[in-house]
Design a protein around this motif. Structure first.
Motif, mmCIF file in Angstrom:
data_model
loop_
_atom_site.group_PDB
_atom_site.id
_atom_site.type_symbol
_atom_site.label_atom_id
_atom_site.label_comp_id
_atom_site.label_asym_id
_atom_site.label_seq_id
_atom_site.Cartn_x
_atom_site.Cartn_y
_atom_site.Cartn_z
ATOM 1 N N ARG A 128 61.984 -33.919 51.178
ATOM 2 C CA ARG A 128 61.882 -33.392 49.816
ATOM 3 C C ARG A 128 60.777 -32.341 49.811
ATOM 4 O O ARG A 128 59.607 -32.671 50.006
ATOM 5 C CB ARG A 128 61.568 -34.505 48.805
ATOM 6 C CG ARG A 128 62.645 -35.567 48.701
ATOM 7 C CD ARG A 128 62.286 -36.632 47.658
ATOM 8 N NE ARG A 128 62.339 -36.104 46.305
ATOM 9 C CZ ARG A 128 63.431 -36.101 45.537
ATOM 10 N NH1 ARG A 128 64.572 -36.596 46.013
ATOM 11 N NH2 ARG A 128 63.391 -35.605 44.318
ATOM 12 N N ASP A 142 59.855 -33.018 40.418
ATOM 13 C CA ASP A 142 60.666 -34.067 39.789
ATOM 14 C C ASP A 142 59.834 -35.337 39.675
ATOM 15 O O ASP A 142 59.914 -36.231 40.526
ATOM 16 C CB ASP A 142 61.940 -34.337 40.590
ATOM 17 C CG ASP A 142 62.820 -35.398 39.923
ATOM 18 O OD1 ASP A 142 62.503 -35.804 38.780
ATOM 19 O OD2 ASP A 142 63.812 -35.816 40.549
ATOM 20 N N TYR A 202 61.277 -38.901 40.185
ATOM 21 C CA TYR A 202 61.624 -39.452 41.497
ATOM 22 C C TYR A 202 60.490 -40.354 41.957
ATOM 23 O O TYR A 202 59.347 -39.921 42.088
ATOM 24 C CB TYR A 202 61.861 -38.351 42.529
ATOM 25 C CG TYR A 202 62.110 -38.917 43.914
ATOM 26 C CD1 TYR A 202 63.352 -39.419 44.257
ATOM 27 C CD2 TYR A 202 61.080 -38.992 44.857
ATOM 28 C CE1 TYR A 202 63.577 -39.975 45.510
ATOM 29 C CE2 TYR A 202 61.289 -39.544 46.106
ATOM 30 C CZ TYR A 202 62.551 -40.033 46.422
ATOM 31 O OH TYR A 202 62.769 -40.593 47.653
ATOM 32 N N ASP A 241 59.286 -43.038 44.918
ATOM 33 C CA ASP A 241 59.607 -43.404 46.293
ATOM 34 C C ASP A 241 59.277 -44.862 46.604
ATOM 35 O O ASP A 241 60.036 -45.531 47.289
ATOM 36 C CB ASP A 241 58.842 -42.483 47.250
ATOM 37 C CG ASP A 241 59.333 -42.581 48.680
ATOM 38 O OD1 ASP A 241 60.424 -42.064 48.965
ATOM 39 O OD2 ASP A 241 58.628 -43.188 49.521
#
Length: 273
Positions: free
Chosen positions: A20, A40, A43, A45
């Motif tokens: 990314r 973003d 998002y 993780d």
């Protein structure tokens, strides 16, 4: 820029996510501490952060006044601001050098209505007004260990004071086989808050591996049914334990009070590779 940086309390490392282009991981003392995607912020993780977000998504719609004890790269404030425009944040982080690094390297200034207070969690919380927060996120670690002074009845009472009657507290706790520390923290939280629930991946609940457990607590009712569905159906599939099931899990574990001799769990040496 990726690399190692000196901060107030030691050294941290910034790593770029090769999958990314705007994803960055912050590592401290060999422990992954935060992950952010600068373009973003929705998002997420880390699996435990996904569980925190799942609880927040179950709260009533609209902006939130939020307190975050444990700053890191401010992943959750970024997420909340993206999902709930108009939210206001107070982030408590004792490491001034880390705060400056995140400002300089990870676009912290782009997060609207966010204030950072460089202080320890207890002192900063004591300075907050009564009934001033809709959301209180406690995600503070030294390495991979939660400071015991942030897990006591006295500190949970301070969190309850800061929350509004409709507010919600989220507490990240890490533990291993048998969850002895988690059980004591649950007992502590339940002594202060009328409503408590626990969310964790099944393998962690069964004691198969060391990992994170998210406690959610509130002066008022918790959306347990919505939390159960959201936890089971998310990217990180987890169980929500509440009511009598949570009472059985705790099994009479003693609350933690200031001055108690409590050893917080230490993860296996090979947990992070």
């Amino acid at each position: 820029m990726p690399g190692r940086y000196q901060v107030t309390f030691g050294e941290v490392e910034l790593l770029r996510d090769l999958d990314r282009p705007d994803g960055w991981m912050l590592i401290r003392d060999g422990v992954p501490q935060s992950y952010v995607d600068l373009t973003d912020p929705t998002y997420l993780d880390f699996s435990y952060v996904q569980l925190i977000a799942a609880v927040i998504d179950c709260l009533p719609e609209g902006p939130l006044d939020a307190v975050h004890v444990g700053g890191g790269a401010c992943t959750i404030p970024r997420y909340v601001s993206a999902r709930r425009p108009g939210s206001r944040h107070i982030v408590v982080e004792p490491d001034a050098g880390l705060v400056q690094l995140v400002r300089d390297q990870l676009s912290l200034k782009s997060v609207p209505r966010l204030k950072v207070r460089v202080a320890d969690g207890r002192a900063a919380t004591a300075a907050l007004p009564d009934a001033s927060a809709d959301l209180f996120v406690l995600d503070a670690f030294t390495g991979a260990t939660m400071p015991v002074e942030l897990a006591t009845t006295e500190y949970m009472t301070e969190i309850a004071r800061v929350l509004r009657p409709s507010g919600t507290a989220l507490i990240n706790v890490a533990d291993g086989k048998g969850l002895p520390f988690v059980k004591r923290v649950v007992s502590t939280v339940a002594r202060v808050f009328p409503h408590t629930a626990l969310i964790a991946e099944p393998g962690i609940l069964r004691g198969r591996r060391f990992g994170n457990v998210i406690l959610t607590a509130a002066p008022g009712q918790l959306p347990v049914e919505a939390l159960t569905r959201r936890a089971a159906g998310g990217l990180t599939q987890a169980r929500c334990v509440a009511g009598e099931d949570l009472t059985r899990l705790v099994a009479g574990a003693a609350p933690i009070n200031d001055g108690d001799a409590v050893l917080a769990p230490v993860p296996p040496a090979d947990l992070f590779g």
